[in-house]
Design an enzyme around this catalytic site. Sequence first.
Site, PDB file in Angstrom:
ATOM      1  N   LYS A   1      -8.375  -9.084  -3.209  1.00  0.00           N
ATOM      2  CA  LYS A   1      -9.339  -8.079  -3.668  1.00  0.00           C
ATOM      3  C   LYS A   1      -8.644  -6.777  -4.021  1.00  0.00           C
ATOM      4  O   LYS A   1      -8.943  -6.144  -5.025  1.00  0.00           O
ATOM      5  CB  LYS A   1     -10.355  -7.787  -2.563  1.00  0.00           C
ATOM      6  CG  LYS A   1     -11.287  -8.905  -2.252  1.00  0.00           C
ATOM      7  CD  LYS A   1     -12.307  -8.402  -1.224  1.00  0.00           C
ATOM      8  CE  LYS A   1     -12.560  -9.380  -0.121  1.00  0.00           C
ATOM      9  NZ  LYS A   1     -11.875  -9.007   1.136  1.00  0.00           N
TER      10      LYS A   1
ATOM     11  N   LYS B   1      -0.437 -13.816  -4.284  1.00  0.00           N
ATOM     12  CA  LYS B   1      -1.744 -13.914  -3.622  1.00  0.00           C
ATOM     13  C   LYS B   1      -2.848 -13.264  -4.450  1.00  0.00           C
ATOM     14  O   LYS B   1      -2.739 -12.108  -4.854  1.00  0.00           O
ATOM     15  CB  LYS B   1      -1.679 -13.245  -2.251  1.00  0.00           C
ATOM     16  CG  LYS B   1      -2.974 -13.347  -1.448  1.00  0.00           C
ATOM     17  CD  LYS B   1      -2.792 -12.804  -0.038  1.00  0.00           C
ATOM     18  CE  LYS B   1      -4.103 -12.786   0.739  1.00  0.00           C
ATOM     19  NZ  LYS B   1      -5.023 -11.732   0.346  1.00  0.00           N
TER      20      LYS B   1
ATOM     21  N   LYS C   1       0.808  -1.215   0.000  1.00  0.00           N
ATOM     22  CA  LYS C   1       0.000   0.000   0.000  1.00  0.00           C
ATOM     23  C   LYS C   1       0.847   1.274   0.000  1.00  0.00           C
ATOM     24  O   LYS C   1       0.315   2.375  -0.022  1.00  0.00           O
ATOM     25  CB  LYS C   1      -0.951  -0.008   1.213  1.00  0.00           C
ATOM     26  CG  LYS C   1      -2.006  -1.110   1.099  1.00  0.00           C
ATOM     27  CD  LYS C   1      -2.800  -1.315   2.374  1.00  0.00           C
ATOM     28  CE  LYS C   1      -3.318  -2.736   2.501  1.00  0.00           C
ATOM     29  NZ  LYS C   1      -4.211  -3.203   1.436  1.00  0.00           N
TER      30      LYS C   1
END
Length: 332
Positions: A197, A194, A116
């Site tokens: 979402k 991975k 992030k």
Amino acid sequence: MKRILTGDRPTGRLHLGHYVGSLKNRVKLQHDYETFIMLADVQAMTDNFEHPEKLEENIRQVVLDYLSVGIDPKVSTIFIQSKIPEIAELTVFYMNLVTLARLQRNPTVKDEMKQKGFGANVPLGFLAYPVSQAADITFLKADLVPVGVDQIPMIEQTREIVRKFNELYGHVLIEPEALVGEVERLPGTDGKSKMSKSLGNVINLSDDSATVKKKVMSMYTDPNRIHGDEPGKVDGNPVFTYLDAFAGESYKSQVISYKEKYEKGTIKDVEVKEFLVQVLEEFLEPIRKRRAEFEAQPDLIDKILKEGTEKARKEAQETLNLVKHAMKIDYF
Ligand code: ATP
Ligand code: MG
């Protein structure tokens, strides 16, 4: 009966990774364990706080995902995190039992912070979400937490908090165990380690046939294989990982033969992908059908959430009373 607590962040619809990592175990175990499933909206806010308006619709979609894979609301309790204020209260008490350095060492927190791009400007709420997760698990006195492997450091953090609390204040909290799914981490369609979402590399349980086909046909395979007549790698190739995860018994020998051909260079990527589309369609079609049945009953979701949240809240109030009593702060 022993207890399960697990949940999902309502940051989008659920995908194939959720199924193999956690949902499959939940469906299987819901009759053997008293099962609680939490929609972690407060946790979702820790990195989506600019867009709280998305949570409500995502919550509805995730509940539809649950029902469509076979979570039975008659035996599993589904509830919303933000409707249980006792979780926030417990989190504040647990914050004293964890150091900043320990949170910064949590490998999943580290990975997600990098992903992030938070750096030193990480919101405190994000850094502390493992503490809040300890409150989620312990307010229900959960014994077992079915999760993907990325959540193992969170369960470990919870266990440390429980041990410290019980040592200091007396034996009140239960130390939970993690239960990782058959596929501990399903990779993304882009080959990243991975499916997630927030990475946009997912095949959703609710994707229609055309979308599934499009996503599979543009999937990452073996990056070093340029032509279909060259030997290719099966290990670490997400197309084969998905085949291993989703091909039913009747397809097993075909999967073996496709792998052999791929390694020899006698089959093209496109043929393996077409086979994967067929396998996924067979898996997803019944899920889509059940979803459509539940979509036709719009009041059902509200009812499930209201009843589930009421039941979970009672548990939270009881645990908080025990915690305050143990801490000797139940003054009157
Ligand atoms: P976000 O990107 O918003 O964090 P997510 O896709 O990681 O979303 P979560 O709601 O964080 O999904 O995870 C819910 C549960 O599903 C957790 O137990 C997690 O370990 C599991 N899970 C998520 N993605 C995968 C995956 N690719 N493979 C296996 N398990 C997974
Ligand atoms: Mg996640």
